[in-house]
Design a protein around this motif. Structure first.
Motif, short mmCIF file in Angstrom:
data_model
loop_
_atom_site.label_atom_id
_atom_site.label_comp_id
_atom_site.label_asym_id
_atom_site.label_seq_id
_atom_site.Cartn_x
_atom_site.Cartn_y
_atom_site.Cartn_z
N TRP A 25 49.41 -51.60 -2.80
CA TRP A 25 48.55 -52.51 -2.06
C TRP A 25 47.27 -52.79 -2.82
CZ3 TRP A 25 51.18 -54.34 1.92
CH2 TRP A 25 52.17 -53.55 2.49
N THR A 82 43.21 -54.64 -2.05
CA THR A 82 42.29 -55.16 -1.06
C THR A 82 41.69 -56.46 -1.56
OG1 THR A 82 41.76 -52.91 -0.40
CG2 THR A 82 40.23 -54.63 0.29
N THR A 88 38.89 -59.48 -0.80
CA THR A 88 37.67 -59.75 -0.06
C THR A 88 37.48 -61.25 0.07
OG1 THR A 88 36.69 -57.74 -0.97
CG2 THR A 88 35.18 -59.34 0.02
N ARG A 89 37.29 -61.71 1.29
CA ARG A 89 37.04 -63.12 1.56
C ARG A 89 35.58 -63.45 1.27
NH1 ARG A 89 40.15 -62.84 7.26
NH2 ARG A 89 42.25 -63.14 6.47
N SER A 128 34.64 -60.22 4.75
CA SER A 128 35.71 -59.47 5.38
C SER A 128 36.79 -59.15 4.35
CB SER A 128 36.30 -60.25 6.56
OG SER A 128 36.85 -61.46 6.11
N THR A 129 37.53 -58.08 4.60
CA THR A 129 38.57 -57.66 3.66
C THR A 129 39.91 -57.54 4.37
OG1 THR A 129 38.09 -55.34 4.06
CG2 THR A 129 36.97 -56.37 2.20
N TYR A 130 40.98 -57.65 3.61
CA TYR A 130 42.31 -57.42 4.11
C TYR A 130 43.17 -56.90 2.98
CZ TYR A 130 43.26 -62.09 2.18
OH TYR A 130 43.38 -63.17 1.36
N VAL A 131 44.33 -56.34 3.33
CA VAL A 131 45.19 -55.69 2.35
C VAL A 131 46.45 -56.53 2.17
CG1 VAL A 131 46.49 -53.58 1.87
CG2 VAL A 131 44.31 -53.45 3.03
N VAL A 132 46.83 -56.73 0.92
CA VAL A 132 48.04 -57.49 0.60
C VAL A 132 48.87 -56.70 -0.40
CG1 VAL A 132 47.00 -59.75 1.03
CG2 VAL A 132 46.88 -58.76 -1.24
#
Length: 80
Positions: A57, A59, A61-62, A66-70
């Motif tokens: 995975w 991380t 960052t927008r 905000s962050t999300y995992v892909v």
């Protein structure tokens, strides 16, 4: 505030927390084990497995912070 549906009555979990809170005040914290110990072979294997799982995975960052995992490689399904 902190009360359930019944005004002025505690449910079983609230009574339990209140009772054990009193016990902790008298006897201290429940866990007094040492944090310094050798890792067992089973723990080493589990740690290696968890580290391998996190490597798949990344991380993102927008611009708003905000962050999300892909997944790093969407075709790799080995650890999912």
């Amino acid at each position: 505030m902190g009360k359930g549906n019944y005004e002025g009555k505690e449910n079983a979990s609230q009574r339990f927390m209140r009772a054990t809170g009193r016990l902790r005040a008298i006897f201290g914290p429940a866990n007094r084990s040492s944090l310094v110990h050798d890792m067992t072979e089973e723990n080493r294997r589990l740690l290696a497995q968890r580290e391998a799982e996190t490597q798949q995975w990344e991380t993102v960052t927008r611009p708003d912070g905000s962050t999300y995992v892909v997944p790093r490689n969407p075709e790799d399904k080995s650890l999912r």
